[in-house]
Design a protein around this motif. Structure first.
Motif, PDB file in Angstrom:
ATOM      1  N   HIS A   1     -18.646  64.865  -9.667  1.00 38.81           N
ATOM      2  CA  HIS A   1     -18.243  64.766 -11.069  1.00 38.81           C
ATOM      3  C   HIS A   1     -19.238  65.545 -11.934  1.00 38.81           C
ATOM      4  O   HIS A   1     -20.413  65.694 -11.575  1.00 38.81           O
ATOM      5  CB  HIS A   1     -18.185  63.301 -11.487  1.00 38.81           C
ATOM      6  CG  HIS A   1     -17.189  62.493 -10.712  1.00 38.81           C
ATOM      7  ND1 HIS A   1     -15.826  62.631 -10.869  1.00 38.81           N
ATOM      8  CD2 HIS A   1     -17.363  61.555  -9.744  1.00 38.81           C
ATOM      9  CE1 HIS A   1     -15.194  61.814 -10.057  1.00 38.81           C
ATOM     10  NE2 HIS A   1     -16.108  61.145  -9.354  1.00 38.81           N
ATOM     11  N   PRO A   2     -18.830  66.018 -13.094  1.00 40.13           N
ATOM     12  CA  PRO A   2     -19.679  66.911 -13.899  1.00 40.13           C
ATOM     13  C   PRO A   2     -20.726  66.206 -14.748  1.00 40.13           C
ATOM     14  O   PRO A   2     -21.519  66.862 -15.423  1.00 40.13           O
ATOM     15  CB  PRO A   2     -18.666  67.627 -14.793  1.00 40.13           C
ATOM     16  CG  PRO A   2     -17.561  66.630 -14.970  1.00 40.13           C
ATOM     17  CD  PRO A   2     -17.458  65.917 -13.642  1.00 40.13           C
TER      18      PRO A   2
ATOM     19  N   LEU B   1     -23.361  67.909 -17.464  1.00 34.49           N
ATOM     20  CA  LEU B   1     -23.035  67.804 -18.890  1.00 34.49           C
ATOM     21  C   LEU B   1     -24.157  67.095 -19.653  1.00 34.49           C
ATOM     22  O   LEU B   1     -24.510  67.490 -20.773  1.00 34.49           O
ATOM     23  CB  LEU B   1     -21.714  67.052 -19.065  1.00 34.49           C
ATOM     24  CG  LEU B   1     -20.458  67.779 -18.570  1.00 34.49           C
ATOM     25  CD1 LEU B   1     -19.239  66.872 -18.672  1.00 34.49           C
ATOM     26  CD2 LEU B   1     -20.233  69.071 -19.338  1.00 34.49           C
TER      27      LEU B   1
ATOM     28  N   ALA C   1     -19.649  70.054  -8.926  1.00 35.62           N
ATOM     29  CA  ALA C   1     -19.994  69.374 -10.177  1.00 35.62           C
ATOM     30  C   ALA C   1     -20.313  70.361 -11.290  1.00 35.62           C
ATOM     31  O   ALA C   1     -19.860  70.207 -12.427  1.00 35.62           O
ATOM     32  CB  ALA C   1     -21.185  68.439  -9.944  1.00 35.62           C
ATOM     33  N   ALA C   2     -21.116  71.375 -10.971  1.00 42.48           N
ATOM     34  CA  ALA C   2     -21.456  72.382 -11.979  1.00 42.48           C
ATOM     35  C   ALA C   2     -20.210  73.133 -12.428  1.00 42.48           C
ATOM     36  O   ALA C   2     -20.014  73.388 -13.622  1.00 42.48           O
ATOM     37  CB  ALA C   2     -22.489  73.349 -11.411  1.00 42.48           C
ATOM     38  N   HIS C   3     -19.357  73.484 -11.482  1.00 42.06           N
ATOM     39  CA  HIS C   3     -18.127  74.198 -11.803  1.00 42.06           C
ATOM     40  C   HIS C   3     -17.233  73.344 -12.703  1.00 42.06           C
ATOM     41  O   HIS C   3     -16.652  73.838 -13.682  1.00 42.06           O
ATOM     42  CB  HIS C   3     -17.402  74.569 -10.514  1.00 42.06           C
ATOM     43  CG  HIS C   3     -16.174  75.386 -10.711  1.00 42.06           C
ATOM     44  ND1 HIS C   3     -14.909  74.842 -10.769  1.00 42.06           N
ATOM     45  CD2 HIS C   3     -16.007  76.723 -10.871  1.00 42.06           C
ATOM     46  CE1 HIS C   3     -14.017  75.806 -10.947  1.00 42.06           C
ATOM     47  NE2 HIS C   3     -14.653  76.944 -11.022  1.00 42.06           N
ATOM     48  N   ALA C   4     -17.139  72.051 -12.391  1.00 40.80           N
ATOM     49  CA  ALA C   4     -16.326  71.143 -13.209  1.00 40.80           C
ATOM     50  C   ALA C   4     -16.890  70.997 -14.615  1.00 40.80           C
ATOM     51  O   ALA C   4     -16.143  70.755 -15.568  1.00 40.80           O
ATOM     52  CB  ALA C   4     -16.236  69.776 -12.533  1.00 40.80           C
ATOM     53  N   ALA C   5     -18.210  71.160 -14.756  1.00 45.81           N
ATOM     54  CA  ALA C   5     -18.849  71.076 -16.075  1.00 45.81           C
ATOM     55  C   ALA C   5     -18.700  72.355 -16.881  1.00 45.81           C
ATOM     56  O   ALA C   5     -19.090  72.400 -18.048  1.00 45.81           O
ATOM     57  CB  ALA C   5     -20.338  70.742 -15.915  1.00 45.81           C
TER      58      ALA C   5
ATOM     59  N   LYS D   1     -22.401  63.464  -8.598  1.00 42.29           N
ATOM     60  CA  LYS D   1     -21.699  64.648  -8.122  1.00 42.29           C
ATOM     61  C   LYS D   1     -20.695  64.232  -7.039  1.00 42.29           C
ATOM     62  O   LYS D   1     -20.969  63.297  -6.291  1.00 42.29           O
ATOM     63  CB  LYS D   1     -22.700  65.653  -7.549  1.00 42.29           C
ATOM     64  CG  LYS D   1     -23.774  66.082  -8.541  1.00 42.29           C
ATOM     65  CD  LYS D   1     -24.893  66.870  -7.871  1.00 42.29           C
ATOM     66  CE  LYS D   1     -26.022  67.167  -8.853  1.00 42.29           C
ATOM     67  NZ  LYS D   1     -27.145  67.875  -8.218  1.00 42.29           N
TER      68      LYS D   1
END
Length: 344
Positions: A261-262, A266, A291-295, A259
């Protein structure tokens, strides 16, 4: 601080100014339902197109997490709000005896019940979300700093929350250069952390047991996605008695990037065989929410050591003060899941 533990969202319309009678409200909602979600057409314009009285179309919904499982929707002038339970002081700490406060959700966020109806799985963070280990880790950092005769302030500790080991190493090198050894600092911190755990100071966060049990009874898929190394994560989960509560456990060892990063989220969604947008992520840290938002996962923030910033409100479906409130918000969804499971 994990060194010690070594999809587009739908547009939510803002409601126009003025008062609101029942007929206008129903007509306005019918108009909203007819609009393509991607257009984001302002509600005020929809009201005008429907020829509703211009001064009688103000309405917002407040979800009361302390009420029924479905939540009571009531009219209240002003913006759309979500009660999040205990208020926070100016310093961001939770005031356990304070009255509920309303956290305004950004206009771009979808309504909570609408999103939860489509949720098929839940992905948990571990440190600070399920376990009180972030607080133990902060104490361990200070004890290690004293042992190594260096100064570590709370700002540095906060910057390390939700950050994998490699990121924490960079933070230390940026702050101290070659004046200290990150590995020696990590080793001393880990020793002090384990001493606290061995002394019985590690506990589940409020509402963690109840939410995990509710998900289990509803046969609702659940995963863990943590920046901690697998050995440490399994140790903590076993000591807390919740290692068997998950269908999948994803750690820093399973992905190339931690994190924010996703990758962790994912990978967790893949392990659950569920699309990321159908998973609800639960996080306490800034990097976890990012991270969750990016995923592409809807995410609820449950702050622990870090209070919610405007960025966190913008990226979160909701900000709540504990996992009890997550369970109450999900009560309808879990009841439907339980009924469906009983029929199979």
């Amino acid at each position: 601080m994990d060194a010690l533990h070594a999809a587009p969202r739908r547009q939510r319309h803002a409601l126009p100014a003025g008062g609101c009678d029942g007929g206008s409200t129903r007509a306005l909602r019918r108009g909203l339902r007819r609009q393509p979600r991607a257009t984001g057409r302002p509600v005020a314009r929809i009201a005008r197109d429907l020829r509703l009285p211009p001064g009688r179309c103000r309405n917002s919904l407040r979800l009361e997490t302390g009420g029924s499982a479905r939540g009571r929707a009531r009219r209240k002038g002003g913006c759309r709000s979500l009660h999040v339970g205990r208020a926070r002081s100016a310093g961001g700490r939770v005031n356990s005896g304070a009255s509920d406060r309303a956290v305004t959700q950004p206009d771009s966020s979808p309504a909570v019940p609408e999103v939860l109806r489509g949720i098929r799985a839940v992905v948990f963070d571990m440190d600070g979300l399920l376990l009180n280990t972030e607080r133990l880790a902060r104490k361990a950092l200070h004890l290690a700093a004293t042992e190594l005769e260096i100064e570590v302030d709370d700002d540095l500790c906060a910057a390390m929350i939700g950050v994998p080991t490699d990121g924490c190493r960079r933070l230390l090198l940026d702050r101290y250069g070659t004046a200290m050894s990150p590995d020696a600092f990590f080793a001393a911190s880990a020793r002090h952390l384990h001493a606290q755990i061995d002394a019985g100071e590690m506990r589940l966060q409020p509402g963690a047991h109840e939410l995990l049990e509710a998900l289990r009874q509803a046969r609702f898929p659940r995963a863990l996605a943590t920046s901690s190394a697998r050995q440490k994560a399994m140790h903590h989960l076993q000591r807390a008695g919740i290692v068997n509560c998950f269908d999948a456990i994803v750690t820093r060892d399973n992905v190339a990037r931690g994190k924010p990063h996703p990758d962790l989220f994912l990978h967790a969604a893949q392990r659950l065989n569920t699309a990321p947008q159908r998973c609800l992520a639960l996080e306490d840290s800034y990097n976890g929410v990012r991270a969750a938002h990016a995923a592409g996962m809807p995410v609820m923030m449950v702050p622990d050591l870090l209070s919610a910033t405007q960025e966190m409100h913008d990226k979160s479906l909701a900000v709540v003060s504990n996992l009890h409130q997550v369970r109450k918000l999900m009560a309808d969804r879990l009841a439907r899941a339980a009924r469906s499971a009983a029929q199979t």
